[in-house]
Design an enzyme around this catalytic site. Structure first.
Site, PDB file in Angstrom:
ATOM      1  N   SER A 160      -3.680   3.663  -2.300  1.00 41.78           N
ATOM      2  CA  SER A 160      -3.622   2.770  -3.261  1.00 41.78           C
ATOM      3  C   SER A 160      -3.200   1.609  -2.397  1.00 41.78           C
ATOM      4  CB  SER A 160      -2.651   3.232  -4.297  1.00 41.78           C
ATOM      5  OG  SER A 160      -3.016   2.285  -5.493  1.00 41.78           O
ATOM      6  N   SER A 190       0.794  -1.187   0.035  1.00 53.21           N
ATOM      7  CA  SER A 190      -0.004  -0.124   0.153  1.00 53.21           C
ATOM      8  C   SER A 190       0.814   1.355   0.012  1.00 53.21           C
ATOM      9  CB  SER A 190      -0.845   0.152   1.235  1.00 53.21           C
ATOM     10  OG  SER A 190      -1.898   0.968   1.161  1.00 53.21           O
ATOM     11  N   ASP A 191       0.398   2.264  -0.661  1.00 47.51           N
ATOM     12  CA  ASP A 191       0.853   3.442  -0.292  1.00 47.51           C
ATOM     13  C   ASP A 191      -0.105   4.710  -0.174  1.00 47.51           C
ATOM     14  OD1 ASP A 191       3.775   4.686  -0.811  1.00 47.51           O
ATOM     15  OD2 ASP A 191       2.566   5.996  -1.936  1.00 47.51           O
ATOM     16  N   THR A 192       0.238   5.759   0.653  1.00 48.60           N
ATOM     17  CA  THR A 192      -0.623   7.014   0.597  1.00 48.60           C
ATOM     18  C   THR A 192       0.110   8.100   0.392  1.00 48.60           C
ATOM     19  OG1 THR A 192      -1.543   5.824   2.518  1.00 48.60           O
ATOM     20  CG2 THR A 192      -1.817   7.981   2.547  1.00 48.60           C
TER      21      THR A 192
END
Length: 192
Positions: A122, A82-84
């Site tokens: 995402s 995940s990445d923010t």
């Protein structure tokens, strides 16, 4: 028992997954990726930037997992990456990164003070090769499903005391946008 690898160094993501899934018979392990994270080019919408980074992490996770299994079969039933990213309140093509010192943290928080902005996340879920799940086939035959979404966060007007509290707490360290909604910054901002 479902075996899940969180390919991340995020303690908060690991704690959330562990708290919410361990009672369901899910065993969660966390390990950071060996590969360096790419930097998405500015100029793309932040939504596309965060998805590009997440999908690159997914590709790296599948490669690293394929190499570590070396014929023993999948060690995990699912891999999560995940990445923010924080979108600038005035420009959907500019992401606000992680501050590297008190001065940068304060300037970012001043920019967000009294305003709304989008937070993009995402997440890619990877299933082992041979799995009948639908998705994109990536390195090593892993199946990837990617999900990207946003939330709107509003900061109250930060005065000198609240700014000093946020910066001196160092809760901004390692946090996109220089704040942690689930931490001390939660006193000053909320989800819309």
């Amino acid at each position: 028992m479902l075996r899940v690898l969180l390919a991340s160094k995020s303690e908060r993501r690991f704690q959330w997954l562990d708290q919410n899934l361990s009672s369901l018979g899910v065993r969660i392990e966390s390990r950071r990726l060996i590969a360096s994270e790419i930097s998405a080019p500015q100029g793309l919408e932040v939504r596309k930037q965060v998805e590009m980074i997440c999908r690159d992490k997914a590709r790296n996770a599948s490669i690293e997992q394929s190499v570590s299994e070396s014929g023993d079969g999948p060690k995990y039933d699912v891999i999560l990456v995940s990445d923010t990213m924080i979108e600038d309140p005035d420009d959907s093509r500019f992401s606000i990164g992680k501050p590297n010192d008190n001065l940068v943290a304060a300037s970012i928080l001043m920019r967000l003070s009294g305003r709304r902005h989008k937070v993009w996340t995402s997440t890619s879920i990877l299933f082992p090769p041979g799995n009948e799940k639908k998705g994109d086939v990536i390195e090593g035959g892993w199946i990837e499903r990617n999900y990207t979404s946003s939330a709107t966060v509003e900061f109250s007007d930060l005065n000198h005391d609240s700014m000093e509290e946020l910066v001196s707490s160092e809760s901004w360290k390692g946090k996109a946008g220089g704040y942690d909604l689930a931490g001390i910054a939660g006193k000053y901002c909320h989800l819309i």
